[in-house]
Design a protein around this motif. Structure first.
Motif, PDB file in Angstrom:
ATOM      1  N   GLU A  19      23.510  41.246  40.656  1.00 55.72           N
ATOM      2  CA  GLU A  19      24.803  40.608  40.853  1.00 55.72           C
ATOM      3  C   GLU A  19      25.328  40.079  39.527  1.00 55.72           C
ATOM      4  O   GLU A  19      26.512  40.209  39.215  1.00 55.72           O
ATOM      5  CB  GLU A  19      24.591  39.463  41.839  1.00 55.72           C
ATOM      6  CG  GLU A  19      25.829  38.947  42.471  1.00 55.72           C
ATOM      7  CD  GLU A  19      25.540  37.644  43.186  1.00 55.72           C
ATOM      8  OE1 GLU A  19      24.598  37.620  43.995  1.00 55.72           O
ATOM      9  OE2 GLU A  19      26.224  36.661  42.905  1.00 55.72           O
ATOM     10  N   ASP A  20      24.424  39.495  38.726  1.00 51.58           N
ATOM     11  CA  ASP A  20      24.842  38.983  37.430  1.00 51.58           C
ATOM     12  C   ASP A  20      25.354  40.082  36.534  1.00 51.58           C
ATOM     13  O   ASP A  20      26.385  39.949  35.889  1.00 51.58           O
ATOM     14  CB  ASP A  20      23.646  38.297  36.735  1.00 51.58           C
ATOM     15  CG  ASP A  20      23.385  36.928  37.346  1.00 51.58           C
ATOM     16  OD1 ASP A  20      24.255  36.476  38.118  1.00 51.58           O
ATOM     17  OD2 ASP A  20      22.331  36.348  37.061  1.00 51.58           O
ATOM     18  N   SER A  21      24.587  41.169  36.499  1.00 51.75           N
ATOM     19  CA  SER A  21      24.990  42.220  35.566  1.00 51.75           C
ATOM     20  C   SER A  21      26.315  42.841  35.988  1.00 51.75           C
ATOM     21  O   SER A  21      27.162  43.144  35.147  1.00 51.75           O
ATOM     22  CB  SER A  21      23.894  43.279  35.433  1.00 51.75           C
ATOM     23  OG  SER A  21      23.459  43.686  36.691  1.00 51.75           O
ATOM     24  N   ILE A  22      26.493  42.995  37.272  1.00 47.39           N
ATOM     25  CA  ILE A  22      27.744  43.607  37.721  1.00 47.39           C
ATOM     26  C   ILE A  22      28.906  42.654  37.411  1.00 47.39           C
ATOM     27  O   ILE A  22      29.981  43.088  36.983  1.00 47.39           O
ATOM     28  CB  ILE A  22      27.674  43.984  39.217  1.00 47.39           C
ATOM     29  CG1 ILE A  22      28.674  45.108  39.488  1.00 47.39           C
ATOM     30  CG2 ILE A  22      27.981  42.846  40.138  1.00 47.39           C
ATOM     31  CD1 ILE A  22      28.471  45.774  40.810  1.00 47.39           C
ATOM     32  N   SER A  23      28.663  41.377  37.540  1.00 40.99           N
ATOM     33  CA  SER A  23      29.756  40.443  37.260  1.00 40.99           C
ATOM     34  C   SER A  23      30.049  40.422  35.762  1.00 40.99           C
ATOM     35  O   SER A  23      31.195  40.345  35.350  1.00 40.99           O
ATOM     36  CB  SER A  23      29.425  39.058  37.815  1.00 40.99           C
ATOM     37  OG  SER A  23      29.141  38.169  36.799  1.00 40.99           O
ATOM     38  N   THR A  24      29.014  40.530  34.948  1.00 38.30           N
ATOM     39  CA  THR A  24      29.243  40.564  33.503  1.00 38.30           C
ATOM     40  C   THR A  24      30.029  41.809  33.101  1.00 38.30           C
ATOM     41  O   THR A  24      30.930  41.748  32.273  1.00 38.30           O
ATOM     42  CB  THR A  24      27.893  40.570  32.749  1.00 38.30           C
ATOM     43  OG1 THR A  24      27.060  39.599  33.351  1.00 38.30           O
ATOM     44  CG2 THR A  24      28.101  40.271  31.282  1.00 38.30           C
ATOM     45  N   LEU A  25      29.672  42.933  33.717  1.00 40.88           N
ATOM     46  CA  LEU A  25      30.330  44.183  33.336  1.00 40.88           C
ATOM     47  C   LEU A  25      31.806  44.193  33.730  1.00 40.88           C
ATOM     48  O   LEU A  25      32.642  44.722  33.008  1.00 40.88           O
ATOM     49  CB  LEU A  25      29.619  45.368  33.990  1.00 40.88           C
ATOM     50  CG  LEU A  25      28.306  45.766  33.340  1.00 40.88           C
ATOM     51  CD1 LEU A  25      27.616  46.819  34.171  1.00 40.88           C
ATOM     52  CD2 LEU A  25      28.542  46.283  31.934  1.00 40.88           C
ATOM     53  N   PHE A  26      32.091  43.613  34.879  1.00 43.25           N
ATOM     54  CA  PHE A  26      33.475  43.662  35.350  1.00 43.25           C
ATOM     55  C   PHE A  26      34.319  42.492  34.848  1.00 43.25           C
ATOM     56  O   PHE A  26      35.537  42.520  34.964  1.00 43.25           O
ATOM     57  CB  PHE A  26      33.515  43.703  36.883  1.00 43.25           C
ATOM     58  CG  PHE A  26      33.322  45.078  37.449  1.00 43.25           C
ATOM     59  CD1 PHE A  26      34.402  45.955  37.533  1.00 43.25           C
ATOM     60  CD2 PHE A  26      32.087  45.520  37.885  1.00 43.25           C
ATOM     61  CE1 PHE A  26      34.234  47.222  38.058  1.00 43.25           C
ATOM     62  CE2 PHE A  26      31.912  46.795  38.405  1.00 43.25           C
ATOM     63  CZ  PHE A  26      32.983  47.652  38.485  1.00 43.25           C
ATOM     64  N   ALA A  27      33.639  41.467  34.326  1.00 42.15           N
ATOM     65  CA  ALA A  27      34.366  40.249  33.953  1.00 42.15           C
ATOM     66  C   ALA A  27      35.576  40.510  33.055  1.00 42.15           C
ATOM     67  O   ALA A  27      36.655  39.988  33.333  1.00 42.15           O
ATOM     68  CB  ALA A  27      33.415  39.259  33.313  1.00 42.15           C
ATOM     69  N   PRO A  28      35.456  41.328  31.994  1.00 38.07           N
ATOM     70  CA  PRO A  28      36.640  41.514  31.139  1.00 38.07           C
ATOM     71  C   PRO A  28      37.840  42.066  31.900  1.00 38.07           C
ATOM     72  O   PRO A  28      38.969  41.641  31.659  1.00 38.07           O
ATOM     73  CB  PRO A  28      36.167  42.524  30.093  1.00 38.07           C
ATOM     74  CG  PRO A  28      34.693  42.478  30.116  1.00 38.07           C
ATOM     75  CD  PRO A  28      34.292  42.076  31.488  1.00 38.07           C
TER      76      PRO A  28
END
Lengths: 610, 681
Positions: B44-53
């Motif tokens: 969940e963290d990684s997906i949120s980091t990837l989509f954050a921008p």
């Protein structure tokens, strides 16, 4: 915002080039990376916002998918995107523009830039940002200028209205190009008249690129060669490897000129072929072909003759009239010119029937025309000297033409098809051939010879310019014919636009990238809008669905029929009729008669839907 | 490679669903740095980091340009569709070419619809919805997400394989006599008995229907009930399928079964008496909301009303007899009430066959009041933000003074109950001070935040009433398990002899065989009555072991894919205002027609169809009822007439002359609906 082009007909709302390599650190301002932004009067903070956000989001997506972004859409605007190295191009169009057209426009724009400036990275190292910004602006305004929405959909080449032009003139232009190609340093060329293509030997894409420079020199006068009276100019251009290979693969003799001229569609071959045959005398007025081999007259004539009897020519029989003498000041009246041409055509045709020997005798009238054509040019160089020999050489060559026309055009089509067939492998809109920076660019020279509104543009080897002999040869061999051609074309009035008939059609030739339509170019016609909208939808559908051949779509106001084959796309709408319908399936519904009506009506426009 | 993500404006992931391929892709990109961190939180963290921008850029664009991204397409044909609903950003991704832009946009809207059905008016407050979708407790979050994920997967599976979910209309099982018997049984025996029982705990069965896989055998609505919208019914079918998935490959009909079903061609196509519609639905609705003091029978003293202290409550995994709380649209005489609370009981009869019952819960009047207040404040807020002030802002129905007195009474009525209404009361007092007091600022822009606050408070009340399970209550709020069991048994007894037949019939509802003689060259068709939300189409079973007329394997698969793409193509044209489309594509000829009729079957003139932007809601009936809007739009010029809307899609062999094809279409259009003019619902 002061806009010259009304926003309605503008192809693009935004265009920018953003160089991400200049904005790497935290402290770097976004504006450092903006190489060019259109419209230029956009406030800087908005420019920064768009560049920064779009480039940022684009990079993020391309990292997630491990592939560059191609299309980015906002609610009101769609952007065609190109990402290459650190560069980020975005071209924003309104949402109605088909996505594929937006992508094509962006590719055209980038390719244009590379054509005239070489690689983008290098250009930005060599030249100032202002200089290059002016160029982007120039290319952009060229691509946006004065064409209709329909033309935007297809990104087509603008050609002269061939229905108003005597086919002889097209042939003439083709012959001029062929003659120039005799010089080994000349790769290929095209003849343009007032920003429209008369004849070209190059691919539509390349022709389109060449035309930009032409329209530029039309207004300004860049580097010229004093020895040629200011009519000749040149500039360095850059070709991609595939473009160059394509040009070099064609043997110089091979008559490519006939294929890119309009009205050479397969279905029309018969009439045209016969016409070309009977047109031959006009070619005799080509005094330009110096020093090429000549075959015995009789030998070359006889097969052609038998051909011409098989293909019955148009029963165009104007009563023989005595030729009028040229006007004293060296100009001749357009009527006289036309008649003279027709005359020669008539005589030649009848003489053909009479046999070869008589042909010789009848050769007088074209002779005469030839002489005063040269006189009309005001430069007697070569005219009289060429004499009969050149004259008949021309005739002989054009007798070869029909045969070549068939073969060359067939071959050309095939090769283009071949290229298109390769495309679907690549993701749509990202044709491998249009990424200029992937392959090295080869510098070449674009040679331009202008006679008033007429321009002969040739792609030549760079050392052509230092080779005075070749240059003079090309110049002098084409000069007279160009003058003649210009005089003819000038007199052709644009032709009153057809009275808005009971139908609208658009015919797009995918191979030559030309559009034929009876729709006036001016925007705003209320009845046109549904047609343009339907055409744009159907065109996108055709582009996305390879197997789709025919479609009829109907809204409350209009029913439009679309049909496509590998070589063409045709759209047709019938006005009037009983539009009142319930939409329930009904085989008596007028919408379903569209295909047969289109087949019928369009024949007279030279569009054959089988 | 697929993904669906819901994120808040601050890039917090509120929900995510990915297929394994996408998950691997993300882990490959991100995983190198944090290898050991597997499991849900890390992903969940990684997906949120990837989509954050993207998410942050999206809100920047909204703030500064009032525009936002709607889609990205990459050169390798990965598609990203973005859509913002209030403060929630939905992102759907496809990287395997199986879904187009339209499919992804549809998925987003369907996801939103399911969230609405599950959370009701809480979705109107982004703040509350965020907490609801992302419970603090990881286990609870995992459970909720898993449920939503499996709903989404069920939907995708149905959309890809079931024609009724392709065109988003309900498919009925064509067996008129049995249907009639079942309706009668539901009415006279089942519903009557349930509603007469003391064990129903104040609930009242409004609708009951029998599903054979995804097809409807019989549907009964009680006289008090408003009609169930197609959109809600389709959503309920997805939920039922999700609870008791029918394994398509499992049932392989025996040849003799096929024999028995093929007789039901178009000739035997007729519908029994219509079930009672909402003619009498007003009796319960007419009960004045104002006077009734809501009775709250459940107790939950732990509930904190203060907005920021809303705790994620422990929700135990539902017991089999626990109904699902669903929020459905109710249309009454005085208007349309969206998201009214119901309980859904899905009782499995046999694998593939279930009985679904929808009950009205005793406190549902509160929901109506809350909705009325919410609407009033939303209207006021809109007017104020448009710059209107004073009396200009307060005009309209009901008047602000009306609302004031009703709300006063409402709060008073809440007082003695277990509902935590102190906060609402405080905000309301403050609002009244500002709006109505003589020296106060009155109705102007400054009141906007207070309108918002009021809305949040009202949603909070709604949440307490309908979303929180009364785990500690003495009397469970449901039909007693024994009552449910009785209903199940009754229905099983009734259908015992039919069960095998029904399972086969659901695979071979109508077959192309019966049409071949009359329509040579016809390969497939779909006919939809959009006014009732029903469709008819020959079955297209594409399973390894099933042989249909189309044959097996690749050919059938090919035709199926053609039908699927035809539907999406014609939707695209319809979106742009084209109601007739014919296409010659490869060896096939496709036709699509949409037309209007009045009640007597007279074909009405084709009217203008609105031209919608690309990113508008998908055309269909599940997530957003396009056809209802279309009918309303069209009916403007046909006042006083009942307008019906039909669609017909056909696939013919390309060699058939167009004339013949069009005649076929005409015959199909007139033939198919003739005997079945009776509305289903």
């Amino acid at each position: 915002m002061a806009e010259l082009v009304p926003p309605d007909s503008r192809r693009c709302n935004y265009f920018f080039l953003y160089d991400g390599s200049k904005v790497k650190g935290e402290g770097d301002a976004t504006r450092e990376g903006i190489c060019y932004f259109y419209p230029e009067e956009t406030p800087l903070d908005k420019q920064e916002l768009l560049c920064g956000q779009l480039a940022g989001a684009g990079r993020c997506v391309s990292e997630l998918s491990a592939s560059p972004v191609r299309i980015l859409r906002l609610r009101c605007t769609k952007f065609a995107i190109r990402m290459k190295d650190d560069f980020f191009w975005a071209l924003g169009c309104s949402a109605e523009v088909p996505t594929i057209s937006a992508c094509e426009l962006l590719d055209q724009l980038i390719n244009l830039f590379c054509f005239y400036n070489g690689s983008v990275r290098q250009s930005y190292q060599l030249y100032s940002q202002e200089t290059l910004a002016a160029r982007w602006a120039q290319y952009l305004s060229h691509l946006q200028s004065g064409s209709s929405k329909l033309q935007h959909i297809f990104s087509c080449l603008r050609t002269i209205d061939s229905t108003n032009v005597d086919p002889l003139l097209l042939l003439k232009a083709a012959l001029i190009l062929q003659a120039c190609q005799r010089c080994p340093l000349v790769l290929a060329g095209c003849v343009l008249f007032r920003g429209r293509v008369v004849s070209t030997q190059m691919s539509p894409e390349l022709t389109m690129k060449v035309m930009v420079h032409e329209s530029e020199t039309y207004t300004k006068a860049p580097s010229t060669f004093s020895s040629f009276g200011g009519a000749v100019s040149s500039t360095t251009v850059f070709l991609t490897m595939p473009e160059l290979q394509y040009l070099q693969s064609a043997p110089v003799d091979k008559d490519f000129s006939s294929h890119p001229t309009p009205h050479k569609n397969t279905p029309q071959k018969k009439t045209r072929l016969s016409r070309t045959l009977s047109d031959t005398p006009s070619a005799e007025s080509e005094p330009s072909d110096t020093g090429s081999s000549q075959s015995p007259l009789k030998g070359s004539f006889s097969p052609a003759l038998s051909d011409s009897s098989v293909f019955s020519p148009d029963p165009l029989d104007p009563p023989p009239q005595p030729l009028q003498p040229p006007f004293p000041n060296g100009k001749h009246s357009p009527e006289a010119e036309e008649e003279a041409l027709e005359e020669s055509y008539y005589y030649r045709f009848h003489s053909n029937e009479g046999g070869v020997s008589r042909l010789h005798d009848e050769g007088d009238s074209p002779f005469e025309e030839n002489s005063y054509l040269n006189g009309g040019g005001g430069r007697g160089d070569g005219g009289a000297a060429c004499g009969a020999a050149f004259d008949f050489r021309g005739a002989e060559e054009s007798h070869h033409d029909p045969v070549f026309t068939k073969e060359a055009s067939g071959g050309g089509r095939e090769s283009v098809q071949g290229r298109q067939a390769e495309m679907p492998d690549a993701p749509p809109g990202s044709g491998a051939s249009d990424s200029p920076e992937e392959c090295p660019l080869v510098p070449m020279t674009l040679y331009l010879h202008r006679v008033n509104g007429l321009v002969l543009a040739l792609l030549v080897e760079p050392h052509f310019l230092s080779d005075t002999a070749s240059m003079e040869e090309v110049y002098h061999s084409s000069l007279a014919s160009l003058n003649g051609l210009e005089a003819h074309l000038r007199t052709i009035c644009p032709g009153a636009p057809d009275a808005p008939g009971p139908y609208i059609f658009a015919h797009f030739d995918c191979i030559q990238s030309t559009l034929t339509t009876n729709l006036s170019g001016r925007p705003g016609g209320a009845p046109e809008r549904p047609f343009v909208r339907a055409t744009s939808l159907l065109h996108s559908h055709f582009c996305n669905t390879e197997t789709l051949q025919e479609a009829i779509i109907r809204s409350a106001g209009a029913a439009v029929y679309g049909s496509r084959s590998v070589a063409q796309e045709t759209y047709f709408q019938q006005h009037g009729g009983s539009l009142r319908n319930s939409g329930v399936p009904n085989h008596q519904d007028s919408a379903f008669l569209l295909p047969s009506k289109a087949r019928h009506r369009l024949l007279k426009h030279g569009v054959n839907l089988l | 490679m697929k993904c669906l993500l819901i994120a808040s404006e601050s890039a917090e992931v509120l929900f995510q669903w990915t297929d394994t391929e996408f998950q691997q892709n993300v882990q490959e990109q991100y995983g190198a740095s944090q290898e050991e961190g597997h499991g849900l939180p890390a992903f969940e963290d990684s997906i949120s980091t990837l989509f954050a921008p993207i998410i942050i850029s999206c809100s920047t664009m909204v703030d500064r340009l009032s525009d936002s991204y709607t889609s990205f397409t990459t050169e390798n044909n990965h598609i990203y569709i973005l859509h913002q609903f209030d403060e929630c950003l939905y992102i759907a991704v496809n990287g395997d070419g199986e879904e187009g832009e339209g499919d992804l946009r549809r998925k987003i809207y369907v996801m939103k619809k399911m969230i609405e059905v599950m959370f009701g008016m809480v979705t109107l407050s982004s703040n509350l919805l965020r907490r609801e979708l992302r419970p603090q407790d990881t286990e609870q979050r995992a459970r909720l997400w898993k449920h939503l994920q499996s709903l989404l997967e069920t939907y995708s599976q149905l959309r890809e394989n079931d024609q009724s979910f392709l065109v988003e209309a309900v498919e009925r099982l064509i067996h008129p006599t049995l249907c009639e018997q079942c309706i009668e049984f539901l009415e006279r025996r089942l519903v009557q008995q349930l509603n007469g029982s003391v064990e129903r705990a104040g609930e009242e069965v409004l609708h009951a229907f029998i599903l054979i896989h995804t097809k409807l055998l019989a549907f009964y609505s009680s006289r008090n009930a408003s009609s169930l919208s197609t959109s809600d019914l389709l959503t309920l079918i997805i939920m039922a399928q999700n609870m008791y998935p029918s394994n398509i490959d499992l049932d392989d009909p025996h040849p003799e079964d096929v024999e028995s079903t093929s007789g039901s061609g178009p000739d035997s196509f007729y519908t029994p008496e219509p079930s009672p519609t909402d003619r009498d639905s007003s009796s319960s609705a007419d009960k004045p909301v104002r006077g009734s003091t809501p009775v709250f029978e459940f107790v939950d003293p732990d509930v904190q009303m203060a907005e920021d202290s809303l705790q994620a409550l422990e929700v135990p995994p539902p017991a089999p007899s626990t109904p699902r709380r669903v929020f459905l649209e109710v249309s009454l005489k005085d208007g349309l009430y969206p998201m009214m609370p119901h309980s859904m009981y899905c009782l499995p009869l046999w694998p593939g066959i279930s009985l679904v019952m929808l009950t009205k819960i005793p406190t549902s009047a509160v929901a109506m009041s809350v909705y009325m207040f919410l609407e009033a404040f939303a209207k006021l807020e809109k007017r104020l933000s448009e710059g209107q002030e004073g009396s200009a802002a307060t005009r309209g129905q009901p008047t602000i003074h009306d609302v004031r007195s009703k709300l006063d009474k409402f709060i008073k009525a809440l007082g003695p109950s277990e509902i935590q209404s102190a906060q609402l009361q405080n905000v309301w007092t403050e609002f009244k001070n500002r709006a109505f007091s003589r020296g106060g600022p009155g109705f102007n822009r400054d009141l906007i935040p207070w309108c918002k606050n009021m809305k949040t408070q009202l949603c909070g009340i709604y949440r307490q009433c309908f979303l929180i399970e009364s785990g500690k209550a003495d009397i469970p709020q449901r039909l007693s398990p024994s009552l449910q069991e009785r209903a199940q048994t009754m229905m099983q007894e009734k259908l015992m002899d039919w069960k095998d037949f029904l399972l086969v019939k659901s695979k071979r509802n109508i077959t192309m065989v019966s049409y071949l003689e009359d329509f040579p060259g016809l390969i497939h068709f779909i006919c939809v009555d959009r006014s009732t939300g029903q469709m008819i189409a020959p079955s297209l079973n594409i399973t390894e072991r099933n042989t249909s007329e189309l044959g097996k394997g690749p050919v059938a698969q090919f035709i199926k894919s053609k039908v699927w793409s035809l539907v999406s193509t014609t939707r695209r044209y319809l979106q742009k205002g084209y109601s007739t489309v014919t296409l010659r594509d490869g060896d096939f000829y496709f036709c699509y027609f949409l037309w209007f009729e009045n009640e007597t079957g007279y074909k009405l003139e084709a009217g203008d169809i609105p031209i919608l932007p690309d990113e508008s809601a998908p055309i269909g009936m599940l997530a957003w009822d396009y056809y209802r809007k279309l009918l309303r739009y069209y009916s403007k010029n046909h006042q006083g007439e009942v307008v019906k809307c039909y669609e017909l899609l056909t696939v013919h062999l390309g060699v058939i002359p167009t004339d013949i094809i069009l005649q076929h279409c005409r015959q199909l259009a007139s033939k198919l609906w003739e005997p079945s003019r009776n509305p289903l619902l």
